[in-house]
Design an enzyme around this catalytic site. Structure first.
Site, mmCIF file in Angstrom:
data_model
loop_
_atom_site.group_PDB
_atom_site.id
_atom_site.type_symbol
_atom_site.label_atom_id
_atom_site.label_comp_id
_atom_site.label_asym_id
_atom_site.label_seq_id
_atom_site.Cartn_x
_atom_site.Cartn_y
_atom_site.Cartn_z
ATOM 1 N N TRP A 61 127.960 45.520 -12.037
ATOM 2 C CA TRP A 61 128.822 45.999 -11.360
ATOM 3 C C TRP A 61 129.605 45.208 -10.569
ATOM 4 O O TRP A 61 129.811 44.380 -9.816
ATOM 5 C CB TRP A 61 128.137 46.713 -9.569
ATOM 6 C CG TRP A 61 128.286 47.352 -8.583
ATOM 7 C CD1 TRP A 61 128.245 48.759 -9.179
ATOM 8 C CD2 TRP A 61 128.941 46.772 -7.488
ATOM 9 N NE1 TRP A 61 129.338 48.784 -7.844
ATOM 10 C CE2 TRP A 61 129.341 48.271 -6.822
ATOM 11 C CE3 TRP A 61 129.048 45.308 -7.002
ATOM 12 C CZ2 TRP A 61 129.772 47.900 -5.912
ATOM 13 C CZ3 TRP A 61 129.759 45.484 -5.712
ATOM 14 C CH2 TRP A 61 130.307 46.765 -5.076
ATOM 15 N N GLU A 72 128.786 61.536 -2.462
ATOM 16 C CA GLU A 72 128.372 60.119 -3.767
ATOM 17 C C GLU A 72 127.888 61.168 -5.010
ATOM 18 O O GLU A 72 128.591 60.056 -6.445
ATOM 19 C CB GLU A 72 126.720 59.912 -3.231
ATOM 20 C CG GLU A 72 125.900 58.709 -3.575
ATOM 21 C CD GLU A 72 124.857 58.641 -3.561
ATOM 22 O OE1 GLU A 72 124.611 57.114 -3.154
ATOM 23 O OE2 GLU A 72 124.018 59.428 -2.098
ATOM 24 N N LYS A 112 122.300 51.442 -7.502
ATOM 25 C CA LYS A 112 121.169 51.655 -6.673
ATOM 26 C C LYS A 112 120.384 50.520 -5.531
ATOM 27 O O LYS A 112 120.372 50.907 -4.589
ATOM 28 C CB LYS A 112 119.989 52.180 -7.265
ATOM 29 C CG LYS A 112 118.327 52.625 -6.949
ATOM 30 C CD LYS A 112 118.649 53.639 -6.500
ATOM 31 C CE LYS A 112 117.405 54.229 -5.756
ATOM 32 N NZ LYS A 112 117.509 55.567 -5.318
ATOM 33 N N LYS A 124 125.186 63.077 0.198
ATOM 34 C CA LYS A 124 124.632 63.365 -1.349
ATOM 35 C C LYS A 124 125.653 64.166 -1.845
ATOM 36 O O LYS A 124 126.075 64.025 -2.856
ATOM 37 C CB LYS A 124 123.824 64.319 -0.428
ATOM 38 C CG LYS A 124 121.971 63.873 -0.459
ATOM 39 C CD LYS A 124 121.650 62.688 -1.798
ATOM 40 C CE LYS A 124 122.023 61.060 -1.456
ATOM 41 N NZ LYS A 124 121.290 60.880 -0.866
ATOM 42 N N HIS A 149 136.427 68.623 19.143
ATOM 43 C CA HIS A 149 136.688 67.425 19.431
ATOM 44 C C HIS A 149 137.916 66.534 18.759
ATOM 45 O O HIS A 149 138.411 65.841 18.697
ATOM 46 C CB HIS A 149 136.129 66.475 20.550
ATOM 47 C CG HIS A 149 134.985 67.065 21.284
ATOM 48 N ND1 HIS A 149 135.655 67.317 22.359
ATOM 49 C CD2 HIS A 149 134.243 67.490 21.897
ATOM 50 C CE1 HIS A 149 134.853 67.438 23.766
ATOM 51 N NE2 HIS A 149 133.705 68.042 22.424
ATOM 52 N N GLU A 203 123.918 63.257 6.298
ATOM 53 C CA GLU A 203 123.007 63.168 5.014
ATOM 54 C C GLU A 203 122.905 63.455 3.591
ATOM 55 O O GLU A 203 123.487 63.724 2.477
ATOM 56 C CB GLU A 203 121.228 62.760 4.835
ATOM 57 C CG GLU A 203 120.843 62.560 3.859
ATOM 58 C CD GLU A 203 121.145 61.430 2.499
ATOM 59 O OE1 GLU A 203 121.550 60.364 3.374
ATOM 60 O OE2 GLU A 203 119.542 61.276 1.346
ATOM 61 N N CYS A 223 124.298 44.315 -10.090
ATOM 62 C CA CYS A 223 123.645 43.680 -11.662
ATOM 63 C C CYS A 223 122.076 44.029 -11.961
ATOM 64 O O CYS A 223 121.624 43.770 -10.846
ATOM 65 C CB CYS A 223 124.730 42.362 -11.836
ATOM 66 S SG CYS A 223 126.253 42.858 -11.307
ATOM 67 N N ASN A 226 123.281 37.946 -11.494
ATOM 68 C CA ASN A 226 123.409 38.704 -9.945
ATOM 69 C C ASN A 226 123.624 37.922 -9.045
ATOM 70 O O ASN A 226 122.732 37.200 -8.412
ATOM 71 C CB ASN A 226 122.178 39.965 -10.554
ATOM 72 C CG ASN A 226 121.735 40.849 -9.556
ATOM 73 O OD1 ASN A 226 122.927 41.148 -8.556
ATOM 74 N ND2 ASN A 226 121.518 41.141 -9.017
ATOM 75 N N GLY A 227 124.777 38.036 -8.424
ATOM 76 C CA GLY A 227 125.204 38.077 -7.170
ATOM 77 C C GLY A 227 126.173 37.915 -6.861
ATOM 78 O O GLY A 227 127.506 37.979 -7.526
ATOM 79 N N ARG A 234 121.631 49.703 -11.469
ATOM 80 C CA ARG A 234 122.151 48.583 -10.555
ATOM 81 C C ARG A 234 123.017 48.436 -11.133
ATOM 82 O O ARG A 234 123.764 47.451 -10.123
ATOM 83 C CB ARG A 234 120.945 47.410 -10.971
ATOM 84 C CG ARG A 234 119.751 47.379 -10.820
ATOM 85 C CD ARG A 234 119.094 45.558 -10.871
ATOM 86 N NE ARG A 234 119.237 44.703 -10.388
ATOM 87 C CZ ARG A 234 118.965 44.906 -8.618
ATOM 88 N NH1 ARG A 234 117.213 45.000 -8.318
ATOM 89 N NH2 ARG A 234 118.831 43.519 -7.717
#
Ligand code: M6R
Length: 608
Positions: A73, A488, A603, A485, A504, A481, A2, A99-100, A27
């Protein structure tokens, strides 16, 4: 997560708050809202969706000069207009953005409900508005202070009230908050870029501090009421850094900014002739660092992948044990640090709650802590024993790109630095590493000049339901990575594996035409990875190789090749990473995904 913003001045604040929220949208972007005060009463507009949706229903002609805003968020309650901030008390006299997470919100809600308060949302935040109402005795600052003394959890909040229309009260605990000083107007926000357009005079608010903001004055005190003198910092970085600059997406811009980011991260730190790295910021800790006997790298997501590369490079250079831990798992790790243990905490934002909590834990276990971050003044920079900055410039796209390659570079520089301190490598060896290091930005530039093949190859991946990334050694974290990417931003199911692990279990997932992206640069693991490529080819997978420009053989074994420039093996992960960022970017673009703001993500992940 947020983002919060507040502004009090002599002009209409609505456009300022909207503009600031747009810069905080990275955010969180599932709902948004704004509360303004025009002297007499609070006016609230909020909606599910993005800031553009909020903008569509806002009256930009509103001439209120005091206001607060929020981009969300969701943590407690679905994204909806009801759950969007600002939240108010029963009377509508107090409006709060937050925010929190208020961890004891249910107990407080039950208590307030039994006193007759009526709640209208599913959020934890709403208790703050009702607590302010409950504690109000004619002084808003007092009410906020009393309310905060009752809550457990994390917060950056801003509160306005029609009882005191000429003031904004804000406070912080474990979520970022800064104040911006203007001329006849003052601002607050979750980060500097949000208000950089309006001022460069910044005060960082610390945990346990409460801010009283009027047009002409800012006073800061502790929650216990002790006044605090703060330093005003002049923010650098231009406003253009936070613009797309002609690129269709921030992610593409940031991918192209990698050569610059790497050059700036190296600048003034490489001494090629002496074969040494000059980390001026570490001078006071040199003796301690020289005696380090083990290292634990702590990070999340992309930063964690940089950490795995760091482990390989540091173990190789320093011959000491290096572990890599997910921040969120670190605290469940049962064995304690040795006396001479270093924790390297990597976080581009410097605000990731999991990493901050893990760093605290590491400190309490006796580790020396070193943070690698991209954000000057972020929480991690103020809590770590020492910091190394990556100098990538602001990264807006939710998918980390330029900060990833800069983190790898910084870990490599740190490895050479310590190896020289401990006299583990000679001048010539470190000089060779530094020479190769310096060449990397130019090589990335040449890769970025030839991306049409990557764009074309990405369309092949889009036809599949899933794809797999494989690599060995230094290429293994790049496989992870590449997969992160891809999933995401394109939402294509993607997994990364050590190439040798395929047989395996994961090999069972390979069917005809499944895309397998094999990272296979020349080096120690080349032939072994080639063997794994043959195994998936034998199962009819569609194999795309990320290989060196001079590798003329690879084409015989795979269906498609993305070439990266030849480079010392240690640095090929940085080039492969750029190729995979582009592969994911074009796949996502082809599928019409919202590249800079993928669903469900944000983010800065400021909740644990
Ligand atoms: O700011 P941090 O480096 O601490 O962030 C850690 C992760 O949340 C982050 O790397 C995330 O995985 C990225 N969105 C990946 O692109």
């Amino acid at each position: 997560m947020c983002g919060i913003v507040g502004c009090i001045g002599n002009r209409s604040v609505t456009p300022i708050i909207v503009e600031s929220l747009k810069r905080l949208e990275y955010r969180g972007y599932d709902s948004a809202g704004i509360a303004t005060l025009n002297g007499a009463e609070i006016d609230i507009t909020k909606t599910a969706g993005k800031i553009s949706d909020l903008e569509n229903i806002l009256s930009l002609t509103n001439d209120a000069c005091v206001g607060i805003g929020h981009t969300r968020w969701a943590t407690h309650g679905i994204p909806s207009s009801t759950n969007a901030h600002p939240h108010t008390d029963c009377s509508g006299s107090f409006a709060v953005v937050h925010n929190g997470i208020i961890e004891n919100f249910q107990a407080l809600k039950d208590e307030l409900t039994s006193k007759g308060h009526i709640f209208s949302s599913d959020t934890d935040t709403e208790v703050l508005a009702h607590l302010c109402e409950d504690c109000y005795n004619g002084d808003l600052e007092h009410a906020v202070r009393e309310a905060l003394l009752r809550v457990e959890g994390s917060y950056a909040i801003a509160v306005i009230s029609d009882n005191e229309p000429e003031v904004i009260i804000a406070a912080r605990k474990d979520s970022p908050l800064i104040v911006g000083l203007g001329d006849g107007e003052n601002f607050l926000a979750s980060d500097i870029p949000a208000i950089r357009k309006y001022t460069n005079k910044i005060i960082y608010i610390d945990d346990g501090e409460i801010v009283r903001l009027t047009r002409d004055n800012v006073t800061i005190s502790t929650l216990q009421g002790v006044n605090v003198e703060k330093t005003v910092t002049i923010a650098d970085g231009s406003i253009q850094d936070a613009e797309r600059g002609g690129y269709e997406h921030f992610m593409l811009k940031e991918i192209h900014e990698q050569p610059k980011a790497l050059r700036e991260t190296m600048e003034d730190r490489l001494c090629e002739l002496e074969g040494s790295i000059d980390f001026k910021e570490l001078r006071l800790l040199e003796d301690e660092i020289k005696n380090i006997e083990s290292i634990t790298i702590i990070a999340c997501g992309t930063s964690y992948h940089a950490g795995i590369l760091g482990k390989y490079a540091l173990e190789d250079l320093l011959r000491i044990p290096v572990k890599v831990e997910y921040s969120s798992e670190f605290r469940y790790n049962n064995f304690l640090s040795g006396k001479r243990s270093l924790a390297i905490c990597i976080s581009q934002s410097g605000e990731t709650a999991d990493t901050l909590a893990a760093m605290n834990e590491a400190k309490s276990q006796g580790y020396l802590t070193l943070a690698i971050t991209n954000v000057v003044g972020s929480t991690i920079t103020r809590k770590a024993d020492e910091i190394l900055l990556t100098k990538s410039g602001i990264e807006i796209g939710v998918a980390a790109t330029k900060t990833f390659t800069a983190q790898i570079l910084t870990l490599y520089m740190f490895g050479v630095y310590v190896a020289r301190l401990k006299k583990l490598i000679d001048v010539e060896t470190s000089r060779n590493i530094i020479t190769s290091m310096k060449a990397v930005p130019g090589l990335i530039e040449s890769l970025l000049d030839n991306i049409s093949n990557i764009e074309k190859t990405s369309s092949r991946i889009c036809e599949a339901d899933c794809c797999y990334f494989i690599g060995r050694g230094l290429s293994y974290p790049i496989a992870l990575e590449g997969a992160l990417k891809m999933k995401e931003i394109s939402y294509i199911k993607a997994e990364g594996f050590p190439a040798g692990e395929l047989k395996h279990g994961p090999l069972a997932l390979i069917t005809a035409d499944t895309p397998v992206i094999a990272i296979v640069p020349k080096g120690k693991t080349y032939y072994k990875t080639l063997g794994n490529i043959k195994e998936v080819k034998a199962r009819n997978a569609f194999v795309i190789a990320i290989a060196n420009a001079s590798d003329d053989e690879i084409v015989k074994y795979v269906d498609s090749v993305i070439k990266i420039p030849d480079v010392d093996e240690l640095f090929s992960p940085m080039l492969a990473a750029v190729a995979l960022q582009l592969l994911a970017y074009y796949a996502a673009k082809y599928l019409g995904a919202e590249i800079d703001q993928p669903r469900n993500l944000a983010k800065s992940v400021t909740v644990e």
